[in-house]
Design a protein around this motif. Structure first.
Motif, PDB file in Angstrom:
ATOM      1  N   ALA A 178       4.978   9.624 -10.284  1.00 14.56           N
ATOM      2  CA  ALA A 178       5.955  10.477 -10.969  1.00 14.56           C
ATOM      3  C   ALA A 178       7.294  10.591 -10.242  1.00 14.56           C
ATOM      4  N   GLY A 179       7.354  10.238  -8.959  1.00 11.48           N
ATOM      5  CA  GLY A 179       8.617  10.334  -8.235  1.00 11.48           C
ATOM      6  C   GLY A 179       8.400  10.596  -6.762  1.00 11.48           C
ATOM      7  N   GLU A 180       9.509  10.642  -6.041  1.00 10.95           N
ATOM      8  CA  GLU A 180       9.462  10.801  -4.590  1.00 10.95           C
ATOM      9  C   GLU A 180       8.975  12.186  -4.171  1.00 10.95           C
ATOM     10  N   TYR A 181       9.463  13.235  -4.817  1.00 16.72           N
ATOM     11  CA  TYR A 181       9.117  14.602  -4.438  1.00 16.72           C
ATOM     12  C   TYR A 181       8.410  15.310  -5.589  1.00 16.72           C
ATOM     13  N   VAL A 182       7.256  14.800  -5.962  1.00  9.64           N
ATOM     14  CA  VAL A 182       6.458  15.407  -7.030  1.00  9.64           C
ATOM     15  C   VAL A 182       5.047  15.616  -6.497  1.00  9.64           C
ATOM     16  N   PHE A 183       4.581  16.867  -6.567  1.00  7.25           N
ATOM     17  CA  PHE A 183       3.252  17.216  -6.077  1.00  7.25           C
ATOM     18  C   PHE A 183       2.473  17.936  -7.166  1.00  7.25           C
ATOM     19  N   ASP A 184       1.249  17.481  -7.379  1.00  6.96           N
ATOM     20  CA  ASP A 184       0.330  18.166  -8.277  1.00  6.96           C
ATOM     21  C   ASP A 184      -0.453  19.163  -7.442  1.00  6.96           C
ATOM     22  N   PHE A 218       0.838  -1.180   0.000  1.00  4.98           N
ATOM     23  CA  PHE A 218       0.000   0.000   0.000  1.00  4.98           C
ATOM     24  C   PHE A 218       0.879   1.237   0.000  1.00  4.98           C
ATOM     25  N   VAL A 219       0.482   2.210  -0.779  1.00  2.10           N
ATOM     26  CA  VAL A 219       1.181   3.487  -0.823  1.00  2.10           C
ATOM     27  C   VAL A 219       0.233   4.536  -0.253  1.00  2.10           C
TER      28      VAL A 219
END
Length: 90
Positions: A32-38, A5-6
């Motif tokens: 998209a990656g570890e430090y990616v925020f929409d 689970f994420v």
């Protein structure tokens, strides 16, 4: 059977920009990656604006698929500070 689970991280921050309190919704993009925020917010007419904040080599960058108003780019540091504060609270 292996199940993983994420955790979905999302939060809303109110930021005062150009004398107006604006709501910014942050959601971590786990694909998209570890430090990616929409991030999304609304302009003066209520149109939704979408952009992405991502961190590489301790440097945050702001990207978008649509033209953004200048006030978003001019306040990138403030938006990043709110993102980091929201992460600490969650």
């Amino acid at each position: 059977m292996n199940t993983s689970f994420v955790k979905v991280i999302h939060f809303t921050r109110l930021v005062k920009i150009q004398g107006r309190l604006r709501e910014f919704n942050y959601k971590k993009n786990n694909n998209a990656g570890e430090y990616v925020f929409d991030v999304d917010t609304a302009d003066e007419r209520g149109n939704r604006l979408f952009f992405r904040l991502s961190k590489e080599d301790n440097e945050w960058s702001l990207t978008a698929n649509q033209p953004l108003p200048e006030w978003i780019g001019q306040h990138k540091e403030q938006l990043v500070a709110e993102l980091e504060a929201g992460l600490q609270e969650n």
